[in-house]
Design an enzyme around this catalytic site. Structure first.
Site, PDB file in Angstrom:
ATOM      1  CG  ASP A  70      19.763  47.351  59.675  1.00 36.91           C
ATOM      2  OD1 ASP A  70      20.507  46.778  58.847  1.00 36.91           O
ATOM      3  OD2 ASP A  70      19.868  47.177  60.901  1.00 36.91           O
ATOM      4  CE1 TYR A 155      20.896  33.587  59.237  1.00 34.55           C
ATOM      5  CE2 TYR A 155      20.539  35.825  58.453  1.00 34.55           C
ATOM      6  CZ  TYR A 155      21.248  34.924  59.216  1.00 34.55           C
ATOM      7  OH  TYR A 155      22.329  35.365  59.957  1.00 34.55           O
ATOM      8  CE  LYS A 176      12.313  37.387  50.851  1.00 31.10           C
ATOM      9  NZ  LYS A 176      13.750  37.506  50.666  1.00 31.10           N
TER      10      LYS A 176
HETATM   11  P1  IMP Z   1      21.340  44.506  55.825  1.00 33.34           P
HETATM   12  O1  IMP Z   1      21.795  44.535  54.414  1.00 33.34           O
HETATM   13  O2  IMP Z   1      22.208  45.180  56.804  1.00 33.34           O
HETATM   14  O3  IMP Z   1      19.894  44.909  55.955  1.00 33.34           O
HETATM   15  O4  IMP Z   1      21.489  42.983  56.284  1.00 33.34           O
HETATM   16  C1  IMP Z   1      20.458  42.149  56.167  1.00 33.34           C
HETATM   17  C2  IMP Z   1      20.889  40.723  56.480  1.00 33.34           C
HETATM   18  O5  IMP Z   1      19.761  40.104  57.076  1.00 33.34           O
HETATM   19  C3  IMP Z   1      21.173  39.968  55.187  1.00 33.34           C
HETATM   20  O6  IMP Z   1      22.531  39.827  54.949  1.00 33.34           O
HETATM   21  C4  IMP Z   1      20.517  38.626  55.439  1.00 33.34           C
HETATM   22  O7  IMP Z   1      21.422  37.789  56.088  1.00 33.34           O
HETATM   23  C5  IMP Z   1      19.383  38.943  56.401  1.00 33.34           C
HETATM   24  N1  IMP Z   1      18.113  39.207  55.670  1.00 33.34           N
HETATM   25  C6  IMP Z   1      17.421  40.380  55.612  1.00 33.34           C
HETATM   26  N2  IMP Z   1      16.335  40.267  54.839  1.00 33.34           N
HETATM   27  C7  IMP Z   1      16.334  38.994  54.390  1.00 33.34           C
HETATM   28  C8  IMP Z   1      15.464  38.287  53.505  1.00 33.34           C
HETATM   29  O8  IMP Z   1      14.483  38.790  52.955  1.00 33.34           O
HETATM   30  N3  IMP Z   1      15.799  37.006  53.284  1.00 33.34           N
HETATM   31  C9  IMP Z   1      16.880  36.412  53.835  1.00 33.34           C
HETATM   32  N4  IMP Z   1      17.731  37.016  54.644  1.00 33.34           N
HETATM   33  C10 IMP Z   1      17.460  38.312  54.929  1.00 33.34           C
END
Ligand code: IMP
Length: 197
Positions: A70, A155, A176
Site C-alpha cells: 500500500d 502524483y 525514479k
Molecule cells: P495504492 O494502489 O492503494 O497503493 O494507491 C496508491 C496511490 O498513491 C496511487 O493511486 C497514487 O495516487 C499514489 N502513489 C503511490 N505511489 C506513487 C508513486 O510512485 N507516484 C505517484 N503517485 C503514487
C-alpha cells in the site's frame, strides 16, 4: 516451485513488482489468476495496516506466500494527507490529475520550504495467515508549484526532487527507480524472499 501471490489486480503495479522479483526463484502470480478471493476494502488508517490486511486475508486462500503493498503521498502542511486516501483524494471517480490539482490548490501560496512531502510504501508478506515480514520505505521531496512532466503516474508530476530541481514526472522511470519509496521497499522484500523461500 513455490508460489508468490501478489495481492493486486492492477496491471501496472504487477508489472513493476514482477520486474523487481525476477531473481526470486518462485512462480509469481496475481489475484487475476486466482478465483474466489474476497474483495478487500483498504479501510485502515495506516499504509502498514492496509498492506497487512490484504496479505493476511489472501494468504488464507492460498498455499503460497503472499506479498501486498500500500502506498501514497503524505504532505506535511496537510497533516500527512492525502495519506491512505491518496488514490481517491479528489473523490472516488476522479482521476490522478484531479488528485494532484487538489493538492496544488490546498498548498496555493505556500513557500517552497513549507511544501515538504514524502511518498510512502508499505509491503507486508504473509504465509498461512501470518505476517512474516513488514517493510515501510520513504522518498522525500517537495510539492511543486504546478504540474510538470508526463512520466509516471499519480502524483509524480507534482512531486519535486530538490537535488534535481525536477519532478518525477520530468525525471522519468530510470531516476525514479533509484530513489523511490517502492523500489527501496521492493529491494528489501526481494532480499527477504530470496532467504525465506
Ligand atoms: P495504492 O494502489 O492503494 O497503493 O494507491 C496508491 C496511490 O498513491 C496511487 O493511486 C497514487 O495516487 C499514489 N502513489 C503511490 N505511489 C506513487 C508513486 O510512485 N507516484 C505517484 N503517485 C503514487
Amino acid at each position: 516451485m513455490i508460489e508468490v501471490v501478489i495481492a493486486t489486480k492492477n496491471d501496472k503495479k504487477l508489472r513493476e513488482l514482477r520486474r523487481y522479483l525476477k531473481s526470486v526463484k518462485a512462480h509469481i502470480v496475481s489475484l487475476k489468476e486466482m478465483s474466489g478471493t474476497p474483495r478487500i476494502r483498504e479501510d485502515k488508517s495506516t499504509f502498514k495496516g492496509n498492506a497487512v490486511k490484504k496479505a493476511v486475508t489472501i494468504s488464507k486462500f492460498t498455499k503460497g506466500v503472499v506479498l501486498a503493498d500500500d502506498s501514497g503521498l503524505c504532505v506535511d502542511a496537510l497533516g500527512g494527507e492525502p495519506g491512505v486516501k491518496s488514490a481517491r483524494f479528489a473523490g472516488p471517480r476522479k482521476k490522478d490529475g484531479d488528485n494532484s490539482i487538489k493538492v496544488l490548490k490546498l498548498l496555493e501560496g505556500l513557500p517552497a520550504g513549507k511544501r515538504t512531502a514524502r511518498f510512502v510504501c508499505a509491503i507486508a508478506i504473509a504465509d498461512k495467515g501470518k505476517v512474516i515480514k513488514l517493510i515501510e520505505e520513504y522518498c522525500s521531496g517537495r510539492i511543486a508549484d504546478s504540474v510538470r512532466g508526463r512520466h509516471g503516474f499519480g502524483y509524480d508530476p507534482i512531486f519535486l526532487i530538490p537535488e534535481y530541481k525536477k519532478t518525477f514526472g520530468e525525471l522519468g522511470l530510470k531516476v525514479k527507480d533509484k530513489m523511490s519509496h517502492r523500489s527501496k521497499a521492493l529491494k528489501k522484500a526481494r532480499k527477504f524472499l530470496r532467504e525465506y523461500l
